[in-house]
Design an enzyme around this catalytic site. Structure first.
Site, PDB file in Angstrom:
ATOM      1  CD  GLU A 126      -2.940   0.721   2.381  1.00 23.19           C
ATOM      2  OE1 GLU A 126      -4.283   1.804   2.048  1.00 23.19           O
ATOM      3  OE2 GLU A 126      -2.293   1.219   4.047  1.00 23.19           O
ATOM      4  CG  MET A 279       0.112  -3.515   5.000  1.00 22.33           C
ATOM      5  SD  MET A 279      -1.395  -2.002   4.388  1.00 22.33           S
ATOM      6  CE  MET A 279      -1.984  -2.635   3.306  1.00 22.33           C
ATOM      7  CD  GLU A 312      -3.323  -3.024  10.671  1.00 24.67           C
ATOM      8  OE1 GLU A 312      -3.711  -3.397   9.206  1.00 24.67           O
ATOM      9  OE2 GLU A 312      -3.140  -1.839  11.068  1.00 24.67           O
TER      10      GLU A 312
END
Length: 864
Positions: A126, A279, A312
């Site tokens: 990302e 992430m 997450e």
């Protein structure tokens, strides 16, 4: 389009021509220490005869084959794109390339563990870095299935989004050329993923230590759980705690969202030199490995890890199952994950005061970001990839989450959850825009959210609410209004659902809530007739329970009472709201900064929430370094350090408060007696009961002494020899760049600006040490050099690295310096560079605003 950018218009045009079906990605991680072999097979439909491009960033493209027809890479590859002409209705593209390992935390990051020389890899894609690993249509709305095959050293562990298919197959006669010990080679094959966006695919590889558990989903499936870290950190991995939080989060989200976990397994990997906190790769989440605690950390850090784990996990639904169509709606991922993770933390973990942490940490970030000249709507206008790279900010995360909490209060919690469940059911594995979510919430709540969206999501700025109170001689309220003030730059009046709380001291000396009225506030003035005729409480809060997203002020009587009785609150959230109002007023240059310093030092010892202590100490640092007038700074800072040590000595033995105060004292120690006490702490001559001077604290104490000129290279080298880990290397880099000599600063500057070989984490540590000075004159020679360098830095470095340098080396420490007009120098650069990259200009303008604010605060402090 030159370089590596991609515009929203280009993405829309490409999506109108192409629909992706599948990717087969084969990576060979044994070809050498600099590059790896990537083979991408992409199947997609297209408008027959159309031309478009696929994305790839690679040093060498070996082969491009479109529908069996070989294309000359020299002809079709340019910048970050491969041109594709004459497409068929059904297409197969094969691209073979040598892709580069990165040391920036982007693409496929390569790290060598200094403890055992083992190699560790992880991917970070990302916003748009999967194109550094395989050929891909790099935009979130072109979802596809992904099948990964990875060739790697046989002793490694390889993890991807899907489960591995059987055991890795060993290759006879394979040669490992990646720079590590040759243990033979094996091939891992992974199950094909559901349809997902490319930015949440992942490959993590190396001799990772893994521990395994499982849970049962609401649909009866067994979900394997894996927790991984580097082998040299394995003794510190507290898997049971991580899995306990994960299991609680699974149960909460599956029930709340009404949708089973959408992937086949769930791995959590703590990886080295990670740029962010974590992430949300589908089923393969990566975390910064500082969340593997090798030394004692504040409870706030343990809570932050829990919130991050749940953040997450929430992304597996918000972002991974349902994904924004373009980055305009990044908030649909981040704000929802932030809101839901705080909600889950408060509900299913021991950190039941998570909303206090949110108010203190996240909301203060949002208010700060929303007052910058670069503020933007929650649903932002993202023109290209460079725009989104700088939009992972306090608006996208914290303001969005705050506004969602306001929305829940407005439409009702049950109605909100029902709308979210309908949203997932309708859009699973698809892409959405803002309107798609609002439509479902309108159905379940019966409210038209168009006006609400225009005011809250599509316009920027934060309002300020304050009480207007009239009381008669007997203390009875004769008039009470909530006033709403709008900023000149974004004069938007918004409706708020908020609570007005009244607090009184009870006979035991506790400050308890005796009145609460929840109401809708709209317009410049909203009467609260329910309070008229009642006796005025000792203290009134106009945003009690922190439901609204708005800056607040206390009336003078309440402020004076709160200042004298902060420790008397029987709950942490209202006390935090008082802290927040005081800090916001200080940032706005209303009371003198020294008054805020006194407020913190006089009351922090009574604070019970570790995260609030952490935030207060950060704000104390900002006040001392930037907001206190320069002529008062030295005396105020020295007295503050003395007080911090006094409070640390008085804190409970072994307590979280003691640890945080000792760290703060060491960071602020500046006088010779203070530095001597730091030396005594480091050497063990000064012992505080319950305080363990462990490895990480030793580095902090040593860095304090280095900054103060009481230790140098021999001491740093000796400590590094005792702690030759990656963490030790970063700490040593920070300490070396903090040495208070012109030579040390020059060396640090050159290593960051003139060279580009430092790994991202070491570079960040070097930058942090560079700005750590007692004598700010050491930084004066670098002011002009900063402004001369930043355009070249932005042009030549990756986005993550460029942002770190441009933010981190800005000489904010020189605000108010007698011989440096930093505001004028910044204005001169902005005026001379109107055509600089918009994202770079945004960062410089944000830095400028910090200078403007600091100068106003210094002037307020000077007048006191």
């Amino acid at each position: 389009m030159p370089g590596q950018n991609l515009t929203r218009d280009e993405a829309r045009q490409r999506a109108s021509l192409v629909q992706t079906a599948s990717y087969e990605v084969a990576l060979d991680l044994t070809t050498g220490p600099s590059t790896f072999l990537s083979r991408s097979t992409v199947r997609f439909t297209a408008t027959e005869g159309a031309s478009t491009f696929i994305d790839l960033i690679a040093p060498t493209v070996r082969e491009v084959v479109l529908n069996g027809r070989g294309l000359d890479p020299a002809d079709v590859v340019a910048d970050s794109r491969i041109r594709l002409d004459g497409l068929a209705a059904e297409n197969e593209l094969v691209v073979v390339a040598d892709c580069a390992y990165m040391n920036t935390g982007e693409g496929l990051h390569r790290f060598v563990d200094p403890v055992d020389d083992e190699i560790y890899l992880y991917s970070q894609f990302e916003v748009a870095d999967s194109r550094r690993v395989f050929a891909v249509f790099e935009q979130p709305d072109l979802k596809a299935t992904f099948t990964f095959t990875v060739t790697a050293p046989a002793h490694w562990t390889v993890v991807s989004n899907g489960p591995a298919v059987g055991q890795p197959v060993r290759i006879e006669g394979g040669v490992n050329r990646n720079g590590g010990t040759d243990h033979g080679i094996a091939v891992w094959q992974f199950e094909t993923t559901p349809r997902i966006s490319s930015y949440i695919t992942a490959v993590v590889a190396g001799p990772y230590h893994g521990e395994h558990r499982e849970l049962t989903s609401i649909d009866g499936r067994t979900i394997p759980l894996g927790v991984y870290c580097r082998a040299s950190l394995a003794e510190h991995l507290d898997t049971d705690n991580i899995v306990d939080i994960t299991r609680a989060g699974f149960a909460f989200y599956e029930k709340t969202f009404g949708t089973p976990y959408p992937f086949a397994k769930y791995d959590q990997l703590f990886v080295p030199e990670f740029n962010a906190g974590a992430m949300e790769n589908a089923g393969c989440v990566t975390f910064v490995e500082t969340y593997v605690f090798r030394s004692k950390v504040p409870d706030a850090t343990v809570e932050r890890r829990a919130v991050t784990i749940l953040h997450e996990l929430a992304h597996m639904w918000f972002g991974d199952l349902v994904t924004m169509q373009w980055w305009d709606d990044l908030w649909l991922n981040e704000s929802f994950a932030e809101f839901q993770s705080t909600r889950a933390t408060a509900t299913v973990t021991p950190w039941t005061s998570a909303w206090t942490t949110f108010s203190s940490l996240e909301k203060s970030w949002a208010y700060r970001q929303d007052q910058l000249p670069s503020t933007h709507p929650i649903a932002a206008d993202i023109r290209d990839l460079e725009d989104v790279e700088v939009n992972f900010d306090g608006i996208t995360y914290a303001k969005g989450a705050s506004v969602l909490r306001q929305l829940v209060a407005w439409v009702g919690e049950e109605e909100f959850d029902a709308g979210v469940r309908a949203y997932f059911a309708k859009h699973a594995y698809g892409n959405t825009r803002l309107r798609d979510l609002l439509s479902e919430l309108e159905v379940t709540s019966g409210r038209d959210l168009s006006a609400w969206s225009r005011l809250w999501l599509e316009q920027a700025g934060v309002t300020l609410v304050r009480p207007a109170i009239e009381v008669d001689d007997d203390g009875v309220i004769t008039s009470f209004e909530v006033l709403q003030e709008v900023p000149d730059t974004h004069p938007v009046q918004r409706p708020h659902r908020l609570a007005v709380g009244g607090y009184d001291l009870d006979p035991s000396g506790r400050l308890v809530r005796t009145t609460r009225i929840e109401l809708d506030v709209d317009g410049p003035s909203t009467p609260v007739p329910e309070l008229v005729g009642t006796h005025r409480p000792d203290l009134l809060l106009v945003n009690d329970d922190d439901l609204a997203y708005a800056k607040t002020r206390l009336d003078p009587v309440s402020l004076a009472f709160a200042t004298d009785h902060l420790a008397a609150f029987d709950a942490s959230l209202p006390r935090t709201l008082v802290w927040a109002a005081a800090w916001d007023a200080t940032r706005d240059g209303e009371p003198p900064a020294r008054a805020y310093v006194e407020l913190v030092l006089g009351n922090i010892a009574h604070e019970t929430d570790s995260s609030v202590v952490l935030v207060l100490l950060r704000q104390l640092t900002t006040a001392l370094d930037l907001y206190v007038a320069p002529e008062h700074r030295d005396a105020t800072a020295a007295a503050a350090a003395d007080r911090l040590l006094e409070l640390a000595r008085a804190a409970a033995a072994g307590s979280d408060l003691q640890l945080q105060l000792v760290k703060a004292f060491a960071a602020r120690a500046v006088t010779e007696p203070q530095l001597s006490l730091v030396t005594d702490l480091l050497d063990g001559r000064l012992h505080l009961p319950g305080l363990s001077v462990d490895t990480d604290l030793r580095w902090e104490l040593l860095s304090s002494l280095v900054t103060g000129g009481r230790a140098g290279e021999p001491d740093i080298a000796a400590q590094l020899a005792a702690d030759p880990t990656a963490t030790g290397q970063r700490a040593a880099a920070a300490a070396r760049s903090a040495v208070p000599t012109a030579e040390a600063k020059e060396t640090a500057w050159a290593s960051v600006v003139d060279r580009d070989d430092l790994p991202n984490a070491v570079q960040a540590a070097t930058i942090a040490g560079f700005g750590r000075v007692h004598d700010v004159d050491l930084l004066v020679p670098f002011v002009d050099r900063y402004f001369e360098a930043i355009e070249e830095v932005w042009r030549t470095r990756t986005n993550e690295i460029a942002q770190t340098i441009v933010f981190g080396l800005y000489p904010v420490e020189l605000v108010g310096h007698a011989h440096v007009d930093l505001l004028a120098r910044t204005d001169a650069w902005l005026g001379a560079h109107p055509d600089a990259a918009p994202a770079l200009r945004r960062i410089v303008s944000e830095n400028r605003d910090g200078v403007r604010r600091a100068l106003a605060a210094q002037e307020a402090d000077r007048r006191s």
